[in-house]
Write an enzyme that holds these catalytic residues in place. Structure first.
Site, PDB file in Angstrom:
ATOM      1  N   CYS A   1       0.842  -1.195   0.000  1.00 49.04           N
ATOM      2  CA  CYS A   1       0.000   0.000   0.000  1.00 49.04           C
ATOM      3  C   CYS A   1       0.879   1.248   0.000  1.00 49.04           C
ATOM      4  CB  CYS A   1      -0.876  -0.013   1.246  1.00 49.04           C
ATOM      5  SG  CYS A   1      -1.861   1.484   1.430  1.00 49.04           S
TER       6      CYS A   1
ATOM      7  N   CYS B   1       0.440   3.004   3.635  1.00 53.11           N
ATOM      8  CA  CYS B   1       0.885   2.469   4.925  1.00 53.11           C
ATOM      9  C   CYS B   1       1.851   1.293   4.815  1.00 53.11           C
ATOM     10  CB  CYS B   1      -0.324   2.078   5.771  1.00 53.11           C
ATOM     11  SG  CYS B   1      -1.171   0.609   5.188  1.00 53.11           S
TER      12      CYS B   1
ATOM     13  N   CYS C   1      -7.387  -0.791   1.226  1.00 55.65           N
ATOM     14  CA  CYS C   1      -6.395  -1.303   2.163  1.00 55.65           C
ATOM     15  C   CYS C   1      -7.063  -1.462   3.522  1.00 55.65           C
ATOM     16  CB  CYS C   1      -5.229  -0.326   2.267  1.00 55.65           C
ATOM     17  SG  CYS C   1      -4.083  -0.733   3.607  1.00 55.65           S
TER      18      CYS C   1
ATOM     19  N   CYS D   1      -5.185   1.155   6.310  1.00 58.44           N
ATOM     20  CA  CYS D   1      -5.311   2.620   6.285  1.00 58.44           C
ATOM     21  C   CYS D   1      -6.520   3.103   5.497  1.00 58.44           C
ATOM     22  CB  CYS D   1      -4.033   3.263   5.750  1.00 58.44           C
ATOM     23  SG  CYS D   1      -3.846   3.163   3.959  1.00 58.44           S
TER      24      CYS D   1
ATOM     25  N   CYS E   1      -8.673  -5.214  -9.978  1.00 62.85           N
ATOM     26  CA  CYS E   1      -8.222  -4.202 -10.933  1.00 62.85           C
ATOM     27  C   CYS E   1      -7.761  -2.997 -10.117  1.00 62.85           C
ATOM     28  CB  CYS E   1      -9.399  -3.857 -11.840  1.00 62.85           C
ATOM     29  SG  CYS E   1      -8.987  -2.692 -13.134  1.00 62.85           S
TER      30      CYS E   1
HETATM   31 ZN   LIG Z   1      -2.737   1.116   3.474  1.00 67.21          ZN
END
Ligand SMILES: [Zn+2]
Length: 151
Positions: free
Chosen positions: A68, A71, A117, A120, A140
């Site tokens: 991510c 984070c 995510c 976060c 996607c």
């Molecule tokens: Zn994240």
């Protein structure tokens, strides 16, 4: 169940284990400081990058994990990436279901499933049911929401 203040289980690809960690919660001003304008627009404002506008980093070794951008949570393995022809990086599964959150998204008059995510809340992209075996799923994902882990 909303336990937004509690700890959550996140899977770590490097160890193959889940660990209890705190959520990453920041204000918009804080996110703007650590993300580029484009990353902020996609990850925090649910934007979508133009297809074919970005080149997804490819690990030289042929192995790698995309994390991510907000984070650093492990999200998708290069092993599970496939060429969908859509112009966005596509994966048939995340590294762990713990690490992504799925939510109904009915914006723009379409019924879609948004992928975020889990740690976060960054917007990553959408998941569709027209992917390849073994899962039949197509995650996607926006390139700018991902960064290749340094290994
Ligand atoms: Zn994240």
């Amino acid at each position: 169940m909303d336990n937004s203040s509690g700890k959550i289980d996140i899977y770590y690809a490097a160890t193959g284990k889940a660990e209890k960690v705190d959520r990453v919660i920041k204000s918009d001003a804080e996110w703007k400081k650590i993300l580029s304008p484009e990353e902020y627009e996609v990850a925090r404002r649910q934007g979508t990058e133009r297809p074919f506008s970005k080149q997804c980093a490819i690990p030289k070794s042929g192995k790698g994990v995309y994390q991510c951008v907000g984070c650093g949570t492990d999200l998708f393995a290069y092993d599970n990436k496939f060429e969908s022809g859509t112009g966005w990086p596509s994966f048939w599964e995340p590294v762990s279901k713990l690490n992504v959150k799925l939510e109904d998204d009915s914006k723009f008059g379409m019924r879609r499933t948004e992928v975020l995510c889990a740690r976060c809340g960054a917007h990553l992209g959408h998941v569709f049911d027209d992917g390849p075996p073994p899962t039949g799923k197509r995650y996607c994902i926006n390139t700018v929401s991902l960064k290749l882990a340094s290994s």
